[in-house]
Scaffold this motif. Structure first.
Motif, PDB file in Angstrom:
ATOM      1  N   TYR A 386       0.841  -1.191   0.000  1.00 32.41           N
ATOM      2  CA  TYR A 386       0.000   0.000   0.000  1.00 32.41           C
ATOM      3  C   TYR A 386       0.879   1.246   0.000  1.00 32.41           C
ATOM      4  CZ  TYR A 386      -2.888   3.836   1.760  1.00 32.41           C
ATOM      5  OH  TYR A 386      -3.503   5.049   1.921  1.00 32.41           O
ATOM      6  N   ALA A 387       0.555   2.181  -0.893  1.00 27.46           N
ATOM      7  CA  ALA A 387       1.324   3.431  -0.991  1.00 27.46           C
ATOM      8  C   ALA A 387       0.637   4.486  -0.142  1.00 27.46           C
ATOM      9  CB  ALA A 387       1.411   3.881  -2.443  1.00 27.46           C
ATOM     10  N   TYR A 388       1.284   4.883   0.949  1.00 21.08           N
ATOM     11  CA  TYR A 388       0.737   5.883   1.861  1.00 21.08           C
ATOM     12  C   TYR A 388       0.948   7.263   1.236  1.00 21.08           C
ATOM     13  CZ  TYR A 388      -0.222   8.229   6.346  1.00 21.08           C
ATOM     14  OH  TYR A 388      -0.750   9.009   7.347  1.00 21.08           O
ATOM     15  N   ASP A 389      -0.153   7.895   0.807  1.00 22.87           N
ATOM     16  CA  ASP A 389      -0.034   9.111  -0.007  1.00 22.87           C
ATOM     17  C   ASP A 389       0.733  10.232   0.685  1.00 22.87           C
ATOM     18  OD1 ASP A 389      -1.985   9.058  -2.654  1.00 22.87           O
ATOM     19  OD2 ASP A 389      -2.629   7.651  -1.110  1.00 22.87           O
ATOM     20  N   HIS A 390       0.632  10.337   2.001  1.00 24.46           N
ATOM     21  CA  HIS A 390       1.321  11.427   2.690  1.00 24.46           C
ATOM     22  C   HIS A 390       2.845  11.285   2.606  1.00 24.46           C
ATOM     23  CE1 HIS A 390      -2.312  13.232   4.256  1.00 24.46           C
ATOM     24  NE2 HIS A 390      -2.721  12.039   4.680  1.00 24.46           N
ATOM     25  N   ASP A 391       3.304  10.051   2.365  1.00 17.73           N
ATOM     26  CA  ASP A 391       4.747   9.839   2.233  1.00 17.73           C
ATOM     27  C   ASP A 391       5.233  10.045   0.800  1.00 17.73           C
ATOM     28  OD1 ASP A 391       4.914   9.253   4.899  1.00 17.73           O
ATOM     29  OD2 ASP A 391       4.792   7.077   4.626  1.00 17.73           O
ATOM     30  N   ALA A 392       4.314  10.164  -0.137  1.00 21.25           N
ATOM     31  CA  ALA A 392       4.690  10.316  -1.550  1.00 21.25           C
ATOM     32  C   ALA A 392       4.984  11.778  -1.861  1.00 21.25           C
ATOM     33  CB  ALA A 392       3.551   9.808  -2.434  1.00 21.25           C
ATOM     34  N   ASP A 393       5.734  11.992  -2.940  1.00 24.29           N
ATOM     35  CA  ASP A 393       5.995  13.356  -3.384  1.00 24.29           C
ATOM     36  C   ASP A 393       4.677  14.076  -3.650  1.00 24.29           C
ATOM     37  OD1 ASP A 393       8.669  12.859  -3.233  1.00 24.29           O
ATOM     38  OD2 ASP A 393       8.915  12.438  -5.387  1.00 24.29           O
ATOM     39  N   GLU A 394       4.571  15.302  -3.128  1.00 25.47           N
ATOM     40  CA  GLU A 394       3.395  16.160  -3.300  1.00 25.47           C
ATOM     41  C   GLU A 394       2.120  15.546  -2.719  1.00 25.47           C
ATOM     42  OE1 GLU A 394       3.423  18.576  -7.023  1.00 25.47           O
ATOM     43  OE2 GLU A 394       4.819  17.011  -7.690  1.00 25.47           O
ATOM     44  N   GLY A 395       2.272  14.553  -1.808  1.00 28.28           N
ATOM     45  CA  GLY A 395       1.116  13.976  -1.130  1.00 28.28           C
ATOM     46  C   GLY A 395       0.189  13.217  -2.053  1.00 28.28           C
ATOM     47  N   PHE A 396       0.745  12.643  -3.108  1.00 31.31           N
ATOM     48  CA  PHE A 396      -0.102  11.963  -4.101  1.00 31.31           C
ATOM     49  C   PHE A 396       0.657  10.773  -4.654  1.00 31.31           C
ATOM     50  CE2 PHE A 396      -1.510  11.449  -8.553  1.00 31.31           C
ATOM     51  CZ  PHE A 396      -2.863  11.205  -8.337  1.00 31.31           C
ATOM     52  N   SER A 397       0.133   9.561  -4.423  1.00 27.81           N
ATOM     53  CA  SER A 397       0.832   8.348  -4.861  1.00 27.81           C
ATOM     54  C   SER A 397       0.465   7.947  -6.281  1.00 27.81           C
ATOM     55  CB  SER A 397       0.488   7.188  -3.918  1.00 27.81           C
ATOM     56  OG  SER A 397      -0.883   6.821  -4.047  1.00 27.81           O
ATOM     57  N   GLY A 398      -0.758   8.299  -6.727  1.00 26.12           N
ATOM     58  CA  GLY A 398      -1.200   7.896  -8.066  1.00 26.12           C
ATOM     59  C   GLY A 398      -1.528   6.428  -8.172  1.00 26.12           C
ATOM     60  N   ALA A 399      -1.817   5.757  -7.042  1.00 22.60           N
ATOM     61  CA  ALA A 399      -2.120   4.324  -7.062  1.00 22.60           C
ATOM     62  C   ALA A 399      -3.468   4.055  -7.738  1.00 22.60           C
ATOM     63  CB  ALA A 399      -2.131   3.789  -5.631  1.00 22.60           C
ATOM     64  N   ALA A 428      -6.832  17.663 -13.085  1.00 23.10           N
ATOM     65  CA  ALA A 428      -5.922  17.601 -14.238  1.00 23.10           C
ATOM     66  C   ALA A 428      -4.477  17.441 -13.771  1.00 23.10           C
ATOM     67  CB  ALA A 428      -6.078  18.869 -15.087  1.00 23.10           C
ATOM     68  N   TYR A 429      -4.113  18.107 -12.688  1.00 23.39           N
ATOM     69  CA  TYR A 429      -2.764  18.007 -12.139  1.00 23.39           C
ATOM     70  C   TYR A 429      -2.486  16.591 -11.652  1.00 23.39           C
ATOM     71  CZ  TYR A 429       1.231  18.865  -9.063  1.00 23.39           C
ATOM     72  OH  TYR A 429       2.453  18.814  -8.437  1.00 23.39           O
ATOM     73  N   TRP A 430      -3.469  16.005 -10.940  1.00 21.03           N
ATOM     74  CA  TRP A 430      -3.292  14.634 -10.456  1.00 21.03           C
ATOM     75  C   TRP A 430      -3.187  13.644 -11.610  1.00 21.03           C
ATOM     76  CZ3 TRP A 430      -7.760  15.765  -6.615  1.00 21.03           C
ATOM     77  CH2 TRP A 430      -7.252  16.445  -5.500  1.00 21.03           C
ATOM     78  N   ASP A 431      -3.979  13.875 -12.670  1.00 20.58           N
ATOM     79  CA  ASP A 431      -3.901  13.005 -13.841  1.00 20.58           C
ATOM     80  C   ASP A 431      -2.502  13.081 -14.462  1.00 20.58           C
ATOM     81  OD1 ASP A 431      -6.503  12.172 -13.591  1.00 20.58           O
ATOM     82  OD2 ASP A 431      -7.312  13.570 -15.066  1.00 20.58           O
ATOM     83  N   LYS A 432      -1.950  14.280 -14.485  1.00 17.28           N
ATOM     84  CA  LYS A 432      -0.611  14.481 -15.057  1.00 17.28           C
ATOM     85  C   LYS A 432       0.439  13.748 -14.228  1.00 17.28           C
ATOM     86  CE  LYS A 432       2.660  18.157 -16.253  1.00 17.28           C
ATOM     87  NZ  LYS A 432       2.879  19.631 -16.259  1.00 17.28           N
ATOM     88  N   LEU A 433       0.334  13.831 -12.863  1.00 16.68           N
ATOM     89  CA  LEU A 433       1.271  13.116 -12.000  1.00 16.68           C
ATOM     90  C   LEU A 433       1.146  11.615 -12.165  1.00 16.68           C
ATOM     91  CD1 LEU A 433       1.160  15.098  -8.598  1.00 16.68           C
ATOM     92  CD2 LEU A 433       2.989  15.075 -10.326  1.00 16.68           C
ATOM     93  N   SER A 434      -0.094  11.131 -12.270  1.00 16.30           N
ATOM     94  CA  SER A 434      -0.311   9.679 -12.426  1.00 16.30           C
ATOM     95  C   SER A 434       0.325   9.191 -13.715  1.00 16.30           C
ATOM     96  CB  SER A 434      -1.830   9.378 -12.445  1.00 16.30           C
ATOM     97  OG  SER A 434      -2.418   9.666 -11.192  1.00 16.30           O
ATOM     98  N   LYS A 436       2.783  10.497 -15.331  1.00 21.24           N
ATOM     99  CA  LYS A 436       4.247  10.600 -15.198  1.00 21.24           C
ATOM    100  C   LYS A 436       4.785   9.401 -14.438  1.00 21.24           C
ATOM    101  CE  LYS A 436       7.850  13.645 -13.367  1.00 21.24           C
ATOM    102  NZ  LYS A 436       8.108  14.921 -12.650  1.00 21.24           N
ATOM    103  N   ARG A 437       4.096   8.991 -13.354  1.00 20.68           N
ATOM    104  CA  ARG A 437       4.605   7.897 -12.540  1.00 20.68           C
ATOM    105  C   ARG A 437       4.384   6.545 -13.192  1.00 20.68           C
ATOM    106  NH1 ARG A 437       2.805  10.781  -6.838  1.00 20.68           N
ATOM    107  NH2 ARG A 437       4.342  12.456  -7.087  1.00 20.68           N
ATOM    108  N   ARG A 438       3.464   6.514 -14.175  1.00 14.56           N
ATOM    109  CA  ARG A 438       3.290   5.280 -14.943  1.00 14.56           C
ATOM    110  C   ARG A 438       4.241   5.246 -16.145  1.00 14.56           C
ATOM    111  NH1 ARG A 438      -2.303   6.531 -14.281  1.00 14.56           N
ATOM    112  NH2 ARG A 438      -2.313   7.313 -16.438  1.00 14.56           N
ATOM    113  N   GLY A 439       5.015   6.339 -16.268  1.00 16.99           N
ATOM    114  CA  GLY A 439       5.980   6.402 -17.349  1.00 16.99           C
ATOM    115  C   GLY A 439       5.367   6.766 -18.679  1.00 16.99           C
ATOM    116  N   GLU A 440       4.184   7.347 -18.655  1.00 11.30           N
ATOM    117  CA  GLU A 440       3.529   7.709 -19.917  1.00 11.30           C
ATOM    118  C   GLU A 440       4.029   9.061 -20.413  1.00 11.30           C
ATOM    119  OE1 GLU A 440      -0.678   7.530 -19.229  1.00 11.30           O
ATOM    120  OE2 GLU A 440      -0.654   5.409 -18.680  1.00 11.30           O
TER     121      GLU A 440
END
Length: 440
Positions: A386-399, A428-434, A436-440
Motif C-alpha cells: 500500500y502506498a501511503y499518499d502522505h509519504d509520496a511526493d506532493e502527497g499523491f501516490s497515483g495508485a 488535471a494536475y493529479w492526472d498528469k502526476l499519475s 508521469k509515474r506510470r511512465g507515460e
C-alpha cells in the motif's frame, strides 16, 4: 344552487328562470354554451365540446379546471344542447345509495329512449372503489359521465375511468373574460360604485374565479355606496382573497417546481416570487428549506460549496427565530442559490456511481488498499505494498484503487463554473502526476 360557474350543484333545469332575489351569479348563468366565457377553446366550433354538440352526440369526459371557471354550467348546457336528461350529484354529499339510484333511473330512461348525462361534481372525492362503480354503466352507455374536478385527474382518478373519458381542461379566467362578466353584471344591475382603476383591482383580486368576482360585485351593489370607491377604498371594503393553494395537491407541486426551475435558471426575482406565493399561502417554511437544501446539492454543488452551508444556516436561523422574522433567512438562502454558479456534476456523478455499483455487484477492492487487522489477512496479502499518499511526493501516490476486474470509471465531471474551475485544475494536475509515474 346552479350558478355561472363550477362548484355549486345545479338544481334547476334550463327552463326554470332564477327568481329576482336569486344571487347575481345565478341570475347571470349562461343559457347557451356560447355564453360561457373564457372557455372558447373547448366550447367554440373547433373545440372538443363544440364538435360533439355539432355532431349531436357526447362522449364521457372529465372537466378539469380551477374553481369558478364554468365546469358546472358547461355540463348542464351540454345536456340541453343535445337533448339529454340531466342528472347531477356531488361526491361531497352523495354515497353508494345515490349512485345506485341514479344508475337505476338512467336504465329506466334508456328503455324509454331517453339518454342521461350524469354530472358528478368533485368526482375526485369518490374513492377508487366508487370510481370503479361507474365503469359498467359508462361502457354500456347507460349514462354519459361528465365529471368535474379541480384536481389533476392523473393523480386523483382511476386509470380505468380515465381511459373511458376525455379530459378537457378549463382555463383560469383571464382579465378579458372577467371583464366581460362584470359587463354582464352592470347591464343587469347598473354601474358598479367603483372607479376604473378599482374595477381593474377588483378583476385582479378574483384570481381567475368568475364566481368570486360576481359575489364581490354583488356585495358592492348591496352596500348602496354613494361615491365610487378607488382601489384603496375597495381594498378596505372587501375582504382580501386568499390564494388557492392545497399543500398536498397539484398547486403545491406546481409552485415548488416553478421555484426550483427559477433557481436553476438563475432568476432571483422569479424564484423569490414563487417562494413568496408558497409561504404567503401557508406552506410550511421547513418544507421550503428542505427543497432549498436539496437544490444546493443538486444544482449548485461544488460550483459553490458555500451554498449548502447557507441553506443549513437559514434552517438554523428559522428554527431560532420562527415566523415571520426567520423567513428573511429563507429569503437570503433563496437569493444566494439563484445567484450562485450552477453545476449538477455531483448529482450526475451520484446517479452514474449508483448505477455502476448496482451493475458490478460484489467486486473485491484491490488487496493493497484493504486493512489487515489479523496475521492471516497479512499473510494472504491484505495491505501489501500500500502506498501511503502522505509519504509520496506532493502527497499523491497515483495508485490504482479500482477492483482488478473493473476499469477505472469517470463519474464526476466538474464544470468550468465557480469553484469547480479549481477542482478541474486539481484533477488535471493529479492526472498528469499519475501519467508521469506510470511512465507515460
Amino acid at each position: 344552487m346552479a350558478d355561472l360557474f363550477a362548484g355549486d350543484m345545479p338544481a334547476q333545469p334550463k327552463t326554470d328562470e332564477p327568481s329576482a332575489d336569486a344571487p347575481l351569479a345565478d341570475r347571470l348563468r349562461p343559457r347557451d354554451l356560447s355564453e360561457v366565457v373564457g372557455q372558447e377553446h373547448i366550447t367554440g366550433p373547433e373545440g372538443a365540446i363544440g364538435r360533439m354538440v355539432a355532431a349531436g352526440r357526447l362522449s364521457s369526459m372529465i372537466l378539469w379546471g380551477p374553481p369558478g371557471t364554468g365546469k358546472t354550467s358547461t355540463a348542464r348546457l351540454l345536456a340541453d344542447s343535445v337533448g339529454m336528461r340531466f342528472v347531477a350529484i356531488s361526491a361531497v354529499f352523495s354515497g353508494v345509495a345515490d349512485l345506485k339510484k341514479a344508475f337505476a333511473e338512467a336504465e329506466v330512461a334508456t328503455k324509454a329512449g331517453q339518454r342521461t348525462l350524469l354530472f358528478v361534481d368533485e368526482i375526485h372525492r369518490f374513492n377508487r372503489a366508487q370510481q370503479d362503480g361507474f365503469l359498467p354503466f359508462v361502457e354500456k352507455g347507460t349514462v354519459t359521465l361528465v365529471g368535474a374536478t379541480t384536481e389533476n385527474p392523473s393523480f386523483e382518478l382511476n386509470a380505468a375511468l380515465l381511459s373511458r373519458a376525455q379530459v378537457l381542461i378549463l382555463r383560469r379566467l383571464d382579465a378579458d373574460a372577467l371583464g366581460r362578466l362584470l359587463d354582464k353584471a352592470e347591464a343587469l344591475e347598473g354601474p358598479l360604485p367603483i372607479t376604473p382603476a378599482a374595477r381593474e383591482a377588483l378583476i385582479q383580486s378574483a384570481d381567475g374565479d368568475g364566481r368570486f368576482l360576481l359575489n364581490q360585485a354583488e356585495t358592492l351593489y348591496a352596500a348602496k355606496i354613494k361615491e365610487p370607491l378607488d382601489p384603496a377604498g375597495l381594498g378596505a371594503f372587501l375582504q382580501r382573497r386568499v390564494a388557492v393553494y392545497d399543500k398536498d395537491r397539484e398547486g403545491h407541486y406546481n409552485l415548488i417546481s416553478a421555484l426550483h426551475k427559477s433557481l436553476r435558471g438563475s432568476d432571483p426575482q422569479a424564484a423569490l416570487y414563487y417562494m413568496a406565493r408558497m409561504l404567503t399561502a401557508g406552506e410550511e417554511p421547513l418544507y421550503v428549506l428542505r427543497r432549498l437544501v436539496r437544490f444546493a446539492s443538486e444544482d449548485v454543488g461544488l460550483a459553490d460549496p458555500e451554498a449548502l452551508v447557507q441553506c443549513l444556516a437559514a434552517k438554523e436561523a428559522y428554527d431560532f427565530l420562527g415566523s415571520p422574522e426567520g423567513e428573511l433567512a429563507i429569503v437570503q438562502a433563496c437569493l444566494y442559490l439563484a445567484t450562485a454558479p450552477k453545476s449538477n456534476a455531483a448529482y450526475a456523478a451520484q446517479k452514474a456511481a449508483w448505477k455502476s455499483a448496482r451493475e458490478t455487484g460484489s467486486l473485491m477492492p484491490p488487496q493493497n488498499i484493504l486493512n489487515a487487522p489479523t496475521k492471516l489477512m497479512k499473510d494472504i496479502g491484505y495491505g501489501k505494498d500500500y502506498a501511503y499518499d502522505h509519504d509520496a511526493d506532493e502527497g499523491f501516490s497515483g495508485a490504482d484503487y479500482w477492483p482488478e476486474d473493473m476499469a477505472p470509471q469517470t463519474f464526476y465531471k466538474p464544470v468550468e463554473r465557480g469553484f469547480e474551475r479549481q477542482v478541474i485544475e486539481r484533477m488535471a494536475y493529479w492526472d498528469k502526476l499519475s501519467a508521469k509515474r506510470r511512465g507515460e
